[in-house]
Design a protein around this motif. Structure first.
Motif, PDB file in Angstrom:
ATOM      1  N   LYS A   1       7.233   4.539  -5.309  1.00  8.64           N
ATOM      2  CA  LYS A   1       7.794   4.397  -6.649  1.00  8.64           C
ATOM      3  C   LYS A   1       7.175   5.413  -7.601  1.00  8.64           C
ATOM      4  O   LYS A   1       7.841   5.974  -8.470  1.00  8.64           O
ATOM      5  CB  LYS A   1       7.560   2.981  -7.166  1.00  8.64           C
ATOM      6  CG  LYS A   1       8.421   1.924  -6.487  1.00  8.64           C
ATOM      7  CD  LYS A   1       8.144   0.548  -7.073  1.00  8.64           C
ATOM      8  CE  LYS A   1       9.050  -0.501  -6.421  1.00  8.64           C
ATOM      9  NZ  LYS A   1       8.771  -1.864  -6.941  1.00  8.64           N
ATOM     10  N   ARG A   2       5.881   5.684  -7.394  1.00 11.65           N
ATOM     11  CA  ARG A   2       5.171   6.598  -8.271  1.00 11.65           C
ATOM     12  C   ARG A   2       5.737   8.018  -8.187  1.00 11.65           C
ATOM     13  O   ARG A   2       5.813   8.722  -9.194  1.00 11.65           O
ATOM     14  CB  ARG A   2       3.680   6.589  -7.909  1.00 11.65           C
ATOM     15  CG  ARG A   2       2.779   7.214  -8.949  1.00 11.65           C
ATOM     16  CD  ARG A   2       1.326   6.769  -8.811  1.00 11.65           C
ATOM     17  NE  ARG A   2       0.867   6.759  -7.422  1.00 11.65           N
ATOM     18  CZ  ARG A   2       0.500   5.651  -6.775  1.00 11.65           C
ATOM     19  NH1 ARG A   2       0.561   4.477  -7.371  1.00 11.65           N
ATOM     20  NH2 ARG A   2       0.077   5.710  -5.519  1.00 11.65           N
TER      21      ARG A   2
ATOM     22  N   ALA B   1       0.819  -1.215   0.000  1.00  5.20           N
ATOM     23  CA  ALA B   1       0.000   0.000   0.000  1.00  5.20           C
ATOM     24  C   ALA B   1       0.853   1.265   0.000  1.00  5.20           C
ATOM     25  O   ALA B   1       0.365   2.350  -0.309  1.00  5.20           O
ATOM     26  CB  ALA B   1      -0.931   0.007   1.222  1.00  5.20           C
ATOM     27  N   ILE B   2       2.127   1.130   0.353  1.00  3.20           N
ATOM     28  CA  ILE B   2       3.023   2.293   0.411  1.00  3.20           C
ATOM     29  C   ILE B   2       4.109   2.203  -0.649  1.00  3.20           C
ATOM     30  O   ILE B   2       4.474   3.203  -1.269  1.00  3.20           O
ATOM     31  CB  ILE B   2       3.656   2.407   1.817  1.00  3.20           C
ATOM     32  CG1 ILE B   2       2.552   2.618   2.862  1.00  3.20           C
ATOM     33  CG2 ILE B   2       4.666   3.550   1.884  1.00  3.20           C
ATOM     34  CD1 ILE B   2       3.052   2.618   4.291  1.00  3.20           C
ATOM     35  N   GLU B   3       4.622   1.009  -0.883  1.00  6.63           N
ATOM     36  CA  GLU B   3       5.727   0.820  -1.827  1.00  6.63           C
ATOM     37  C   GLU B   3       5.391   1.354  -3.217  1.00  6.63           C
ATOM     38  O   GLU B   3       6.188   2.052  -3.844  1.00  6.63           O
ATOM     39  CB  GLU B   3       6.093  -0.660  -1.905  1.00  6.63           C
ATOM     40  CG  GLU B   3       7.314  -0.946  -2.767  1.00  6.63           C
ATOM     41  CD  GLU B   3       7.660  -2.419  -2.782  1.00  6.63           C
ATOM     42  OE1 GLU B   3       8.853  -2.746  -2.926  1.00  6.63           O
ATOM     43  OE2 GLU B   3       6.724  -3.246  -2.656  1.00  6.63           O
TER      44      GLU B   3
ATOM     45  N   ASP C   1      -0.055  18.189  -1.118  1.00 11.04           N
ATOM     46  CA  ASP C   1      -0.623  17.618  -2.345  1.00 11.04           C
ATOM     47  C   ASP C   1       0.362  16.682  -3.034  1.00 11.04           C
ATOM     48  O   ASP C   1      -0.018  15.659  -3.608  1.00 11.04           O
ATOM     49  CB  ASP C   1      -1.020  18.735  -3.317  1.00 11.04           C
ATOM     50  CG  ASP C   1      -2.262  19.495  -2.872  1.00 11.04           C
ATOM     51  OD1 ASP C   1      -2.979  18.988  -1.988  1.00 11.04           O
ATOM     52  OD2 ASP C   1      -2.495  20.606  -3.388  1.00 11.04           O
ATOM     53  N   SER C   2       1.649  17.024  -2.958  1.00 13.02           N
ATOM     54  CA  SER C   2       2.662  16.210  -3.638  1.00 13.02           C
ATOM     55  C   SER C   2       2.799  14.828  -3.004  1.00 13.02           C
ATOM     56  O   SER C   2       3.317  13.903  -3.632  1.00 13.02           O
ATOM     57  CB  SER C   2       4.013  16.929  -3.610  1.00 13.02           C
ATOM     58  OG  SER C   2       4.560  16.957  -2.296  1.00 13.02           O
ATOM     59  N   GLN C   3       2.348  14.683  -1.759  1.00 13.08           N
ATOM     60  CA  GLN C   3       2.446  13.403  -1.052  1.00 13.08           C
ATOM     61  C   GLN C   3       1.089  12.708  -0.913  1.00 13.08           C
ATOM     62  O   GLN C   3       0.992  11.664  -0.274  1.00 13.08           O
ATOM     63  CB  GLN C   3       3.026  13.638   0.352  1.00 13.08           C
ATOM     64  CG  GLN C   3       4.347  14.370   0.393  1.00 13.08           C
ATOM     65  CD  GLN C   3       5.474  13.552  -0.207  1.00 13.08           C
ATOM     66  OE1 GLN C   3       5.704  12.411   0.179  1.00 13.08           O
ATOM     67  NE2 GLN C   3       6.177  14.134  -1.175  1.00 13.08           N
ATOM     68  N   ALA C   4       0.070  13.255  -1.538  1.00 15.96           N
ATOM     69  CA  ALA C   4      -1.296  12.793  -1.276  1.00 15.96           C
ATOM     70  C   ALA C   4      -1.562  11.364  -1.715  1.00 15.96           C
ATOM     71  O   ALA C   4      -2.442  10.694  -1.155  1.00 15.96           O
ATOM     72  CB  ALA C   4      -2.303  13.735  -1.950  1.00 15.96           C
ATOM     73  N   ASN C   5      -0.812  10.869  -2.686  1.00 13.49           N
ATOM     74  CA  ASN C   5      -1.083   9.530  -3.202  1.00 13.49           C
ATOM     75  C   ASN C   5       0.027   8.537  -2.914  1.00 13.49           C
ATOM     76  O   ASN C   5       0.151   7.518  -3.577  1.00 13.49           O
ATOM     77  CB  ASN C   5      -1.334   9.612  -4.720  1.00 13.49           C
ATOM     78  CG  ASN C   5      -2.597  10.375  -5.048  1.00 13.49           C
ATOM     79  OD1 ASN C   5      -3.663  10.085  -4.520  1.00 13.49           O
ATOM     80  ND2 ASN C   5      -2.480  11.367  -5.913  1.00 13.49           N
ATOM     81  N   VAL C   6       0.842   8.862  -1.896  1.00 10.66           N
ATOM     82  CA  VAL C   6       1.905   7.916  -1.524  1.00 10.66           C
ATOM     83  C   VAL C   6       1.284   6.703  -0.825  1.00 10.66           C
ATOM     84  O   VAL C   6       1.614   5.560  -1.134  1.00 10.66           O
ATOM     85  CB  VAL C   6       2.928   8.594  -0.600  1.00 10.66           C
ATOM     86  CG1 VAL C   6       3.906   7.546  -0.050  1.00 10.66           C
ATOM     87  CG2 VAL C   6       3.691   9.674  -1.355  1.00 10.66           C
ATOM     88  N   VAL C   7       0.418   6.940   0.141  1.00 12.18           N
ATOM     89  CA  VAL C   7      -0.207   5.852   0.890  1.00 12.18           C
ATOM     90  C   VAL C   7      -1.565   5.557   0.292  1.00 12.18           C
ATOM     91  O   VAL C   7      -2.477   6.386   0.342  1.00 12.18           O
ATOM     92  CB  VAL C   7      -0.356   6.201   2.383  1.00 12.18           C
ATOM     93  CG1 VAL C   7      -0.951   5.022   3.147  1.00 12.18           C
ATOM     94  CG2 VAL C   7       0.986   6.594   2.981  1.00 12.18           C
TER      95      VAL C   7
END
Length: 340
Positions: free
Chosen positions: A276-277, A270-272, A327-333
């Motif tokens: 990578k993205r 869910a994080i890896e 916002d730049s980290q919103a889709n990491v997790v």
């Protein structure tokens, strides 16, 4: 501080230099205008450098209870005992290895056994205590065994932590409670158990492992972000209480804020994928451990930020800049899950 004074003196000297009276052609092959420009950049550059250096010196002074020179002679690492929670594997295991390399005896509190990465020579300086740090009774029992086996600890490193992935609406209450129990409430239990020994000896070092999430909350990891922000408040309050309530500035307090690090948390699907993205570069566990143990051995308090230097200052930025960073980290997790 000496370096800061030298920089300041150099900038003052440059400020009183008159480039019109310098024989430019006899010193370097520069024209009068070029030499004047060079001196202008040098004097302002050195002045700025002196200000930054002075700020760093004042920060270290403040972090160490306004004590200018710390008495390190009371520390003999060949006889010190450290407690490391979550020290069986990952970052914790790397910390234990580095502590042992300095001759420190280490008590590991963990639910899992020591990893196979430990050599027999290292194991000779390590005592493993199976302990669920969410249980105050188990911590008390482990503490009594540690005092009997090794003596009273002077170093406490609260390293254990887990990660969840899930939105505020989706995360199960059981996962939420476990996250707070391990990542935050266990710090109260271990400090309540081991701080009295340090106060009696008027010597100690308590270190908390937080995260850059202390400063930037992550979508999909609200619980994790909350515990790490709370750890920063815990560290600050503990520092104040040791200094003002217990009148024992000799006890050091540190908090570590690593960026994304190779661990069970970042290896979770869910994080890896999210890391990578965004092309995140992960820290090595050994590098985080090196910074942590270096802080212990230096006998200094303070905050260690293992990531962008601007991280602790994010809350001081204009809201629109803060929001761009979040916002730049919103889709990491993404997705749902837990490393526990």
């Amino acid at each position: 501080m000496l370096r800061c004074l030298l920089l300041t003196a150099s900038s003052i000297v440059l400020r009183i230099v008159d480039p019109e009276n310098l024989p430019a052609g006899e010193i370097v092959s520069l024209s009068k205008n070029q030499l004047a420009t060079l001196i202008w950049y040098l004097k302002w550059g050195l002045s700025l450098w002196a200000v930054v250096d002075l700020n760093s010196a004042l920060n270290r002074w403040a972090a160490n209870r306004w004590v200018w020179k710390i008495d390190k002679s009371v520390w003999n690492f060949q006889t010190e005992v450290a407690v490391v929670t979550g020290g069986s594997a990952g970052i914790g295991a790397c910390v234990v290895k580095k502590l042992v390399s300095h001759g420190i005896k280490v008590a590991v509190l963990d639910v899992g056994p020591l990893s196979e990465s430990f050599t027999q020579a290292e194991r000779d300086s390590i005592r493993y205590y199976k302990c669920d740090i969410t249980s105050r009774d188990e911590i008390r029992g482990a503490a009594e065994a540690i005092r009997s086996d090794l003596g009273s600890p002077s170093i406490l490193i609260n390293n254990a932590g887990i990660g969840n992935a899930g939105t505020i609406l989706d995360i199960p209450l059981e996962n939420l409670k476990k996250m707070f129990d391990i990542n935050l409430l266990s710090h109260w239990s271990t400090v309540q158990e081991f701080l009295p020994d340090m106060l009696a000896k008027r010597k100690g070092h308590i270190m908390s492992v937080a995260s850059l999430a202390s400063f930037v909350a992550l979508a999909g990891a609200a619980d994790y972000s909350c515990t790490k922000a709370a750890l920063l408040a815990f560290h600050e309050a503990l520092t104040q209480e040791v200094k003002h309530r217990y009148k024992c500035p000799q006890i050091m307090t540190s908090i570590v804020h690593p960026n994304w690090t190779k661990s069970a948390i970042t290896a979770h699907p869910a994080i890896e994928a999210g890391l990578k993205r965004i092309g995140a570069r992960l820290l090595e566990a050994e590098d985080v451990a090196e910074a942590m143990v270096k802080q212990i051995i230096s006998v200094e308090s303070g905050q260690i930020v293992l990531g962008p230097a601007i991280s602790p200052k994010i809350r001081a930025l204009p809201l629109w800049l803060q929001e761009i960073l979040r916002d730049s980290q919103a889709n990491v997790v993404t997705g749902n899950g837990s490393t526990s």
